[in-house]
Design a protein around this motif. Structure first.
Motif, PDB file in Angstrom:
ATOM      1  N   ASP A   1      -4.760  23.223 -11.065  1.00 50.98           N
ATOM      2  CA  ASP A   1      -5.062  22.610 -10.037  1.00 50.98           C
ATOM      3  C   ASP A   1      -5.700  21.126 -10.311  1.00 50.98           C
ATOM      4  OD1 ASP A   1      -5.325  24.195  -8.057  1.00 50.98           O
ATOM      5  OD2 ASP A   1      -6.686  24.745  -8.457  1.00 50.98           O
ATOM      6  N   ALA A   2      -5.484  20.896 -11.695  1.00 53.47           N
ATOM      7  CA  ALA A   2      -5.651  19.332 -12.693  1.00 53.47           C
ATOM      8  C   ALA A   2      -5.269  18.551 -12.255  1.00 53.47           C
ATOM      9  CB  ALA A   2      -5.359  19.718 -14.651  1.00 53.47           C
ATOM     10  N   ILE A   3      -4.110  18.837 -11.445  1.00 53.77           N
ATOM     11  CA  ILE A   3      -3.488  17.377 -10.647  1.00 53.77           C
ATOM     12  C   ILE A   3      -4.502  16.524  -9.352  1.00 53.77           C
ATOM     13  CG2 ILE A   3      -2.290  18.538  -8.662  1.00 53.77           C
ATOM     14  CD1 ILE A   3       0.040  16.628  -9.221  1.00 53.77           C
ATOM     15  N   TYR A   4      -5.401  17.366  -9.131  1.00 56.12           N
ATOM     16  CA  TYR A   4      -6.576  17.111  -8.285  1.00 56.12           C
ATOM     17  C   TYR A   4      -7.946  16.331  -9.172  1.00 56.12           C
ATOM     18  CZ  TYR A   4      -4.278  19.785  -4.932  1.00 56.12           C
ATOM     19  OH  TYR A   4      -3.516  20.161  -3.219  1.00 56.12           O
ATOM     20  N   ALA A  12      -5.421  17.842 -20.737  1.00 55.28           N
ATOM     21  CA  ALA A  12      -6.114  18.842 -20.840  1.00 55.28           C
ATOM     22  C   ALA A  12      -5.026  19.854 -21.135  1.00 55.28           C
ATOM     23  CB  ALA A  12      -7.528  18.927 -20.150  1.00 55.28           C
ATOM     24  N   GLN A  13      -4.383  19.853 -19.681  1.00 55.23           N
ATOM     25  CA  GLN A  13      -4.175  21.227 -19.275  1.00 55.23           C
ATOM     26  C   GLN A  13      -2.674  21.332 -20.535  1.00 55.23           C
ATOM     27  OE1 GLN A  13      -4.632  23.824 -17.088  1.00 55.23           O
ATOM     28  NE2 GLN A  13      -3.052  24.918 -18.521  1.00 55.23           N
ATOM     29  N   VAL A  14      -2.048  20.577 -20.618  1.00 55.26           N
ATOM     30  CA  VAL A  14      -1.301  20.456 -21.861  1.00 55.26           C
ATOM     31  C   VAL A  14      -1.296  20.415 -23.049  1.00 55.26           C
ATOM     32  CG1 VAL A  14       1.070  19.188 -22.873  1.00 55.26           C
ATOM     33  CG2 VAL A  14       0.501  18.551 -20.399  1.00 55.26           C
ATOM     34  N   GLU A  15      -2.635  19.914 -23.829  1.00 56.04           N
ATOM     35  CA  GLU A  15      -3.066  20.602 -24.572  1.00 56.04           C
ATOM     36  C   GLU A  15      -3.405  22.138 -24.823  1.00 56.04           C
ATOM     37  OE1 GLU A  15      -6.019  17.729 -25.073  1.00 56.04           O
ATOM     38  OE2 GLU A  15      -4.349  15.955 -25.653  1.00 56.04           O
ATOM     39  N   ARG A  16      -3.915  22.855 -23.659  1.00 59.75           N
ATOM     40  CA  ARG A  16      -4.861  24.071 -23.038  1.00 59.75           C
ATOM     41  C   ARG A  16      -3.374  24.853 -23.479  1.00 59.75           C
ATOM     42  NH1 ARG A  16      -7.247  27.359 -18.245  1.00 59.75           N
ATOM     43  NH2 ARG A  16      -7.150  28.976 -19.678  1.00 59.75           N
ATOM     44  N   SER A  17      -2.181  24.751 -22.994  1.00 62.36           N
ATOM     45  CA  SER A  17      -1.241  25.362 -23.029  1.00 62.36           C
ATOM     46  C   SER A  17      -0.664  24.930 -24.515  1.00 62.36           C
ATOM     47  CB  SER A  17      -0.120  24.854 -21.964  1.00 62.36           C
ATOM     48  OG  SER A  17       0.014  24.675 -20.698  1.00 62.36           O
ATOM     49  N   LEU A  18      -0.005  24.348 -25.008  1.00 59.91           N
ATOM     50  CA  LEU A  18      -0.049  24.418 -26.811  1.00 59.91           C
ATOM     51  C   LEU A  18      -1.031  24.961 -27.363  1.00 59.91           C
ATOM     52  CD1 LEU A  18       0.429  20.055 -27.008  1.00 59.91           C
ATOM     53  CD2 LEU A  18       1.923  22.021 -26.769  1.00 59.91           C
ATOM     54  N   ARG A  19      -1.875  24.980 -27.279  1.00 62.90           N
ATOM     55  CA  ARG A  19      -2.869  25.886 -28.012  1.00 62.90           C
ATOM     56  C   ARG A  19      -2.717  27.776 -27.520  1.00 62.90           C
ATOM     57  NH1 ARG A  19      -6.968  22.488 -26.703  1.00 62.90           N
ATOM     58  NH2 ARG A  19      -7.705  23.705 -24.364  1.00 62.90           N
ATOM     59  N   ASP A  20      -2.712  27.982 -26.008  1.00 63.89           N
ATOM     60  CA  ASP A  20      -1.803  28.907 -26.248  1.00 63.89           C
ATOM     61  C   ASP A  20      -1.308  29.779 -26.309  1.00 63.89           C
ATOM     62  OD1 ASP A  20      -4.801  28.824 -24.409  1.00 63.89           O
ATOM     63  OD2 ASP A  20      -3.641  29.188 -22.365  1.00 63.89           O
ATOM     64  N   LEU A  21      -0.277  28.533 -26.158  1.00 65.25           N
ATOM     65  CA  LEU A  21       0.885  29.138 -27.038  1.00 65.25           C
ATOM     66  C   LEU A  21       1.507  29.281 -28.175  1.00 65.25           C
ATOM     67  CD1 LEU A  21       3.086  27.553 -24.230  1.00 65.25           C
ATOM     68  CD2 LEU A  21       2.673  30.168 -24.504  1.00 65.25           C
ATOM     69  N   ARG A  22       0.244  28.712 -29.288  1.00 68.10           N
ATOM     70  CA  ARG A  22       0.329  28.396 -30.565  1.00 68.10           C
ATOM     71  C   ARG A  22       1.637  27.460 -30.985  1.00 68.10           C
ATOM     72  NH1 ARG A  22      -1.476  34.458 -31.702  1.00 68.10           N
ATOM     73  NH2 ARG A  22      -3.154  33.974 -31.034  1.00 68.10           N
ATOM     74  N   THR A  23       1.952  25.794 -30.417  1.00 63.94           N
ATOM     75  CA  THR A  23       2.960  25.648 -30.393  1.00 63.94           C
ATOM     76  C   THR A  23       2.768  24.462 -30.758  1.00 63.94           C
ATOM     77  OG1 THR A  23       5.433  24.948 -30.421  1.00 63.94           O
ATOM     78  CG2 THR A  23       3.435  25.268 -28.515  1.00 63.94           C
ATOM     79  N   ASP A  24       3.719  23.510 -31.084  1.00 62.10           N
ATOM     80  CA  ASP A  24       2.827  22.044 -31.484  1.00 62.10           C
ATOM     81  C   ASP A  24       3.707  21.258 -30.249  1.00 62.10           C
ATOM     82  OD1 ASP A  24       5.144  22.701 -32.526  1.00 62.10           O
ATOM     83  OD2 ASP A  24       4.209  21.350 -34.254  1.00 62.10           O
ATOM     84  N   TYR A  25       4.886  21.854 -30.079  1.00 64.88           N
ATOM     85  CA  TYR A  25       5.455  21.065 -28.390  1.00 64.88           C
ATOM     86  C   TYR A  25       5.960  22.100 -27.527  1.00 64.88           C
ATOM     87  CZ  TYR A  25      10.207  22.686 -29.611  1.00 64.88           C
ATOM     88  OH  TYR A  25      10.651  23.666 -30.435  1.00 64.88           O
TER      89      TYR A  25
END
Length: 163
Positions: A1-4, A12-25
């Motif tokens: 729902d970040a698009i709205y 912020a959602q991209v950065e959250r995904s990076l943190r959750d997946l413990r990766t830098d890309y």
């Protein structure tokens, strides 16, 4: 729902995904739906994330030809989507969409290729499967590949995953 919520929420959602997946890309990130008045800005933010190396490839999902045209004609869009994830199966054959996406160099990833199992008892599919010593799931997958689509079936059943 970040698009709205706008571009900052998309980032912020991209950065959250990076943190959750413990990766830098991330290898691929998609705009899930062409929300009117919002999807172009979301895509532009993903372009920035790509330029910064946070995302390697960006794409879209559920975009019709008109949506792709709107995106590609928008000011600032300079990266053609790598992929468009759309529902595709013999019961929903989008020939014109496939041809248009191919002409733009956009890969097609088949969503709901197995129709949630609802076509496994279809008489035509069963006949084709029997003729080729395959299952209906294999027939559906082969059909997608024959149409030039990326086939990534979804199942929660181990036997189907092995199939």
């Amino acid at each position: 729902d970040a698009i709205y919520e706008g571009p900052a929420a998309v980032r912020a959602q991209v950065e959250r995904s990076l943190r959750d997946l413990r990766t830098d890309y991330l290898d691929l990130y998609l705009v899930h739906w062409p929300v009117p008045g919002k999807h172009v800005d979301a895509y532009l933010e993903l372009q920035k994330c790509r330029a910064e190396g946070l995302v390697r490839s960006i794409g879209v999902s559920n975009y019709a030809v008109e949506d792709v045209k709107e995106l590609l004609e928008a000011d600032g869009v300079n990266v053609v989507p790598a992929v468009n994830q759309i529902e595709l199966n013999p019961f929903l054959y989008r020939k014109e969409t496939l041809e248009y996406l191919a002409s733009k160099g956009i890969a097609i990833q088949a969503y709901r290729a197995l129709r949630d199992g609802k076509a496994f008892d279809d008489e035509t599919l069963l006949a084709v499967a029997a003729k080729h010593g395959a299952t209906t799931a294999q027939v559906l997958g082969s059909w997608c590949v024959a149409k030039g689509a990326i086939y990534m079936p979804k199942s929660t059943k181990r036997a189907r995953m092995l199939e």
